[in-house]
Write an enzyme that holds these catalytic residues in place. Structure first.
Site, short mmCIF file in Angstrom:
data_model
loop_
_atom_site.label_atom_id
_atom_site.label_comp_id
_atom_site.label_asym_id
_atom_site.label_seq_id
_atom_site.Cartn_x
_atom_site.Cartn_y
_atom_site.Cartn_z
N LYS A 1 0.78 -1.23 -0.09
CA LYS A 1 0.00 0.02 0.05
C LYS A 1 1.00 1.36 -0.10
O LYS A 1 0.45 2.42 -0.50
CB LYS A 1 -1.00 -0.10 1.37
N ARG A 2 1.99 1.22 0.55
CA ARG A 2 2.90 2.29 0.55
C ARG A 2 3.29 2.70 -0.66
O ARG A 2 3.91 3.85 -1.04
CB ARG A 2 4.24 1.97 1.40
#
Ligand code: GLU
Length: 490
Positions: A252-253
């Site tokens: 998700k980063r």
């Protein structure tokens, strides 16, 4: 699992943030498998990790899934015979199941506090088994007297645990690598491993199709299920998604790495806000680790619902390739009717403050249909049709090929030519402007570029002759006149 029982699968997101393509692909494969085999799809919200809980994210997840066209037969919003489908409303069930494991000796109460756990962390890899041998009666007394405790799984210390995965085949873990992990926490909530296995069993889930990040927990999960004496579901861990650009695993980063420019994001809601069509996203995601026959590439959700097979899931990592998304989007837009494109474009024009005339918008669609990728792109192509005033600075009219004086002459001649037209139609506009260019000894582009700038304020526009016709005689004249004045007054 009894292979004759009807297929039941679940998508079990934790409400910790927005739905991204990793989660959406897992949901899609579950949904497609249920559809293809007339099974049931269940949505279960796994919200027992209160530290990571994000308010409202379950609602957003549901919205994003539905927008993609992914539906379920049972879930928090539609109910079902195994209600509730919100995991935090099932903690009593999880507790009683954890206690059941204590009763049969497969789990035990642990009274170690945070300070002790921290102090052993440096010496041991995981829990040291301090409370493992406390006798059952003493432990029970301590629990009844209100002492803070957790419930831990009594992991086997020898041998191996082997689990069969439909896609990854046999996975074997050495039991000595497993610590006595927590099943139920002191805060009154179960740990995910217990909650998911209990709920999968009670909800009669036949196939667990999920992300590869759970592969490392598979031995724990199988051991919990075996401790209860239940039969295992068919395990199916999907391929890893690799970062846009190809390096490393997607997380998700990565949402805002440079590979993801303004249009591209791994979050479904961003893609929606940019104006991608859900069918294009579905087509794109379906092929991230699955194929029908290595040939066919165009799929609608309705086709996939008929042909999806778990056996065709590919275990090798799949790259997140945004150019492919743009490709499917472009293809999809071109297959849509002009009316559908107009309807999809409209909200984006409105968002940028433009209220388009419907008929005019419809007549413009054929001019941009081959040029746009996302529906939001249409704003750049079309806004000058609907804005009263366009802003141009005189310096924009000069380039390597023409001076301001030359441009002025061009525009004056174009103005005269257009004024003499019988009919303001693109065919006659084209004929007359082509012959004007010839008479003036100019290349067509040299003549048209300042006209384009004068009427659109931009260096690029939809095809110019059609654009002039749709803009209409009056607007074209007043914009060219304004440009002439601008150039005269320098
Ligand atoms: N709640 C877990 C997640 O969000 C689901 C894992 C599973 O499907 O078993 O990833």
């Amino acid at each position: 699992m009894n292979t004759n029982s009807p297929i039941r699968v679940r998508f079990a997101p934790s409400p910790t943030g927005h739905l991204h393509i990793g989660g959406a692909r897992t949901a899609l494969y579950n949904y497609l498998f249920a559809k293809a085999y007339s099974g049931s799809m269940i949505l279960r919200v796994e919200d027992t990790d209160r530290n990571r809980y994000v308010e409202d994210s379950a609602k957003q997840l549901i919205k994003d899934l539905k927008w993609l066209g992914i539906n379920w037969d049972e879930g928090p919003d539609v109910g079902g015979i195994f209600s509730p489908y919100i995991q935090s409303e099932r903690t009593k069930l999880h507790r009683s199941h954890a206690e059941q494991l204590v009763k049969i000796g497969k789990a035990y109460y642990c009274f170690c506090d945070k300070v002790r756990l921290q102090s052993i962390r440096s010496k041991h890899k995981g829990y040291d088994g301090h409370c493992r041998e406390i006798d059952a009666d003493t432990a029970m007394e301590r629990v009844t007297s209100g002492e803070k405790h957790t419930i831990r799984f009594r992991s086997p210390k020898q041998g191996t645990t082997t689990v069969d995965d439909l896609i990854r085949k046999n996975i074997t873990v050495k039991n000595k690598q497993l610590e006595d992990f927590v099943l139920f926490k002191a805060d009154g909530f179960p740990v995910y491993h217990l909650a998911a296995m209990v709920d999968d069993h009670l909800m009669e889930i036949t196939h667990v199709i999920r992300g590869d990040e759970w592969l490392s927990s598979i031995a724990k999960h199988a051991l919990i299920i075996r401790a209860f004496g239940w039969s295992e579901p068919i395990w199916c861990h999907l391929s890893v998604l690799t970062q846009p650009g190809g390096k490393g695993k997607m997380s998700k980063r990565d949402a805002k790495t440079k590979e993801q420019d303004d249009n591209h994001s791994i979050f479904i809601h961003d893609l929606r806000n940019k104006g991608y069509h859900p069918e294009a996203i579905i087509n794109w995601m379906a092929l991230m680790g699955w194929s029908l026959d290595d040939k066919q590439e165009d799929f609608k959700l309705a086709d996939l619902e008929k042909v999806f097979k778990l056996e065709r899931i590919n275990p090798s990592p799949a790259a997140v390739n945004f150019s492919k998304l743009d490709y499917f989007q472009g293809k999809h837009v071109r297959q849509m009717s002009d009316r559908e494109v107009a309807a999809s474009v409209q909200p984006f024009l409105r968002k940028s403050g433009i209220v388009p005339d419907k008929e005019m918008l419809l007549s413009l669609v054929p001019l941009i249909k081959n040029r746009i990728v996302t529906f939001e792109d249409s704003v750049e192509w079309l806004s000058f049709f609907f804005t009263k005033e366009i802003m141009i600075s005189p310096s924009e009219f000069t380039n390597k090929k023409s001076t301001q004086e030359e441009t002025l002459v061009i525009l004056q001649n174009v103005k005269l030519t257009l004024e003499q037209l019988q009919e303001f139609k693109h065919e006659s506009i084209e004929t007359e402007l082509r012959s004007l260019a010839e008479t003036m000894g100019l290349k067509l582009g040299q003549l048209l570029n300042p006209v384009r700038l004068a009427i659109s304020g931009q260096k690029v526009s939809p095809p110019l002759f059609e654009t002039l016709e749709i803009l209409g005689e009056n607007l074209v004249h007043s914009r060219i006149e304004k440009a002439i004045k601008l150039l005269e007054n320098i």
